[in-house]
Every structure is written in C-alpha cells, then in structure tokens.
Design a protein around this motif. Structure first.
Motif, PDB file in Angstrom:
ATOM      1  N   SER A 159       0.829  -1.206   0.000  1.00  0.00           N
ATOM      2  CA  SER A 159       0.000   0.000   0.000  1.00  0.00           C
ATOM      3  C   SER A 159       0.863   1.256   0.000  1.00  0.00           C
ATOM      4  CB  SER A 159      -0.931  -0.010   1.207  1.00  0.00           C
ATOM      5  OG  SER A 159      -1.712   1.142   1.238  1.00  0.00           O
ATOM      6  N   LEU A 160       1.916   1.261   0.822  1.00  0.00           N
ATOM      7  CA  LEU A 160       2.821   2.416   0.842  1.00  0.00           C
ATOM      8  C   LEU A 160       3.553   2.582  -0.487  1.00  0.00           C
ATOM      9  CD1 LEU A 160       4.290   2.141   4.448  1.00  0.00           C
ATOM     10  CD2 LEU A 160       2.640   3.821   3.580  1.00  0.00           C
ATOM     11  N   ALA A 161       3.965   1.467  -1.095  1.00  0.00           N
ATOM     12  CA  ALA A 161       4.650   1.538  -2.383  1.00  0.00           C
ATOM     13  C   ALA A 161       3.710   2.082  -3.461  1.00  0.00           C
ATOM     14  CB  ALA A 161       5.173   0.162  -2.776  1.00  0.00           C
ATOM     15  N   GLY A 169       3.261   5.790  -2.823  1.00  0.00           N
ATOM     16  CA  GLY A 169       4.451   6.522  -3.250  1.00  0.00           C
ATOM     17  C   GLY A 169       4.542   6.631  -4.767  1.00  0.00           C
ATOM     18  N   PHE A 170       4.195   5.549  -5.454  1.00  0.00           N
ATOM     19  CA  PHE A 170       4.185   5.575  -6.920  1.00  0.00           C
ATOM     20  C   PHE A 170       3.144   6.558  -7.435  1.00  0.00           C
ATOM     21  CE2 PHE A 170       2.872   3.833 -11.068  1.00  0.00           C
ATOM     22  CZ  PHE A 170       4.089   3.944 -11.731  1.00  0.00           C
ATOM     23  N   ALA A 190      -1.818   9.220 -12.156  1.00  0.00           N
ATOM     24  CA  ALA A 190      -1.647   8.253 -11.079  1.00  0.00           C
ATOM     25  C   ALA A 190      -2.931   7.538 -10.675  1.00  0.00           C
ATOM     26  CB  ALA A 190      -1.061   8.956  -9.863  1.00  0.00           C
ATOM     27  N   SER A 191      -3.986   7.645 -11.452  1.00  0.00           N
ATOM     28  CA  SER A 191      -5.264   7.056 -11.049  1.00  0.00           C
ATOM     29  C   SER A 191      -5.184   5.560 -10.762  1.00  0.00           C
ATOM     30  CB  SER A 191      -6.334   7.328 -12.097  1.00  0.00           C
ATOM     31  OG  SER A 191      -6.609   8.700 -12.161  1.00  0.00           O
ATOM     32  N   PRO A 192      -4.568   4.736 -11.606  1.00  0.00           N
ATOM     33  CA  PRO A 192      -4.501   3.299 -11.287  1.00  0.00           C
ATOM     34  C   PRO A 192      -3.697   3.016 -10.013  1.00  0.00           C
ATOM     35  CG  PRO A 192      -4.035   3.643 -13.608  1.00  0.00           C
ATOM     36  CD  PRO A 192      -4.067   4.993 -12.963  1.00  0.00           C
ATOM     37  N   ALA A 193      -2.595   3.714  -9.835  1.00  0.00           N
ATOM     38  CA  ALA A 193      -1.779   3.494  -8.637  1.00  0.00           C
ATOM     39  C   ALA A 193      -2.502   3.974  -7.393  1.00  0.00           C
ATOM     40  CB  ALA A 193      -0.431   4.214  -8.774  1.00  0.00           C
ATOM     41  N   LEU A 194      -3.240   5.052  -7.505  1.00  0.00           N
ATOM     42  CA  LEU A 194      -4.006   5.557  -6.372  1.00  0.00           C
ATOM     43  C   LEU A 194      -5.142   4.602  -6.013  1.00  0.00           C
ATOM     44  CD1 LEU A 194      -4.073   7.941  -4.453  1.00  0.00           C
ATOM     45  CD2 LEU A 194      -5.610   9.094  -6.031  1.00  0.00           C
ATOM     46  N   ALA A 195      -5.801   4.054  -7.028  1.00  0.00           N
ATOM     47  CA  ALA A 195      -6.856   3.068  -6.783  1.00  0.00           C
ATOM     48  C   ALA A 195      -6.283   1.806  -6.151  1.00  0.00           C
ATOM     49  CB  ALA A 195      -7.576   2.737  -8.085  1.00  0.00           C
TER      50      ALA A 195
END
Length: 155
Positions: free
Chosen positions: A28-30, A33-34, A42-47
């Motif tokens: 989750s932290l990675a 951070g991504f 960053a929508s996919p990484a945030l989701a």
C-alpha cells in the motif's frame, strides 16, 4: 466491526498473520508513493493503494476480539478526525483543521480512558487481542462461607 458486535461473526481473536499485514502495508505504501511520483496520471496506482489499504484494514480489524471492538471504533473515530485536520490544513481552512483536531484528540483521549479502564495497552488491543489466561493447576483455596451484607450492616 458491525458483524462482531451484532454476533454475526466470531468474537474470538483470529490468529495474527503479521507477514500478510506487513506485506499489505508495504504494498500500500509503495503504491501510494508511486501515485505521488506520477502526478496527474496516477489514477490506477491511487486506486491500487486505496484497495490495498481497505484489505489491510479488514485484516487488522478481523483479528480483534469482540470485547475490544468499542476501543477500535474510538480509534477509527480519532483517525477520521486526524484526516479531517489534514484536509483542513491542505485546503487552508482553519475551521476544518480545528474541528478535525478536536475530533482527533477527543477520540484519542476516549481510547486512552477505555484502555486504562480495561487495564490493556492500546497496541495490544489494536494488534490483535490478548491470549487467554493460562489455567493454573493446584489446590483450591476455601475462602469461607459467603455472607450477604447491605448498607445497614456495613455501617
């Protein structure tokens, strides 16, 4: 939390799975951070970060016994206050920041009072309960006959 308090789920603490929770926290932290490093795309990484955090929250709360659930609810209430305070700081809205800090502190104070009343440590409560007291073998001590007493008899 609702299922445990309503008696729909078992109230006994589950076996802690520290490796799974640690892995979910790191992932989750990675992902968070991504998402921060990617900016607008960053929508996919945030989701993914939100989804991993939800799964981590489920596993953390599922390992808590039913008697400790009210303490966990006050901790979550405190967290919501701190999130509101952070939102107020980011939006430069002193009212949101003040109300969030008030909610956060009051939730933290209530959590501390509840843990003190149960003679438990907050870390022990949040990380999965307490093992059952060991059964002590030995002689049974006779404490004598039981006598009822009322206020007049105590005076």
């Amino acid at each position: 939390a609702y299922a445990k308090l309503a008696g729909l789920a078992s109230s006994t603490p589950n076996v802690k799975n520290d490796a799974l929770n640690g892995g979910l926290l790191a992932a989750s932290l990675a992902a968070g951070g991504f998402a921060i490093s990617q900016g607008a795309a960053a929508s996919p990484a945030l989701a993914a970060s939100g989804g991993l955090a939800a799964v981590l929250g489920y596993f953390l709360v599922s390992s808590i016994g039913g008697a400790d659930m009210p303490v966990v609810i006050t901790v979550l209430n405190s967290y919501s206050g701190w999130a509101l305070a952070a939102e107020g700081a980011l939006l430069k809205d002193p009212t949101l920041a003040s109300v969030g800090a008030l909610i956060g502190f009051s939730g933290a104070i209530l959590t501390k009072i509840m843990c003190d009343a149960m003679n438990r440590d907050i870390v022990e409560v949040v990380l999965g309960g307490k093992a059952a007291a060991p059964v002590v073998e030995g002689d049974v001590v006779d404490l004598g006959p039981h006598r009822e007493i009322d206020a007049a008899g105590a005076a």
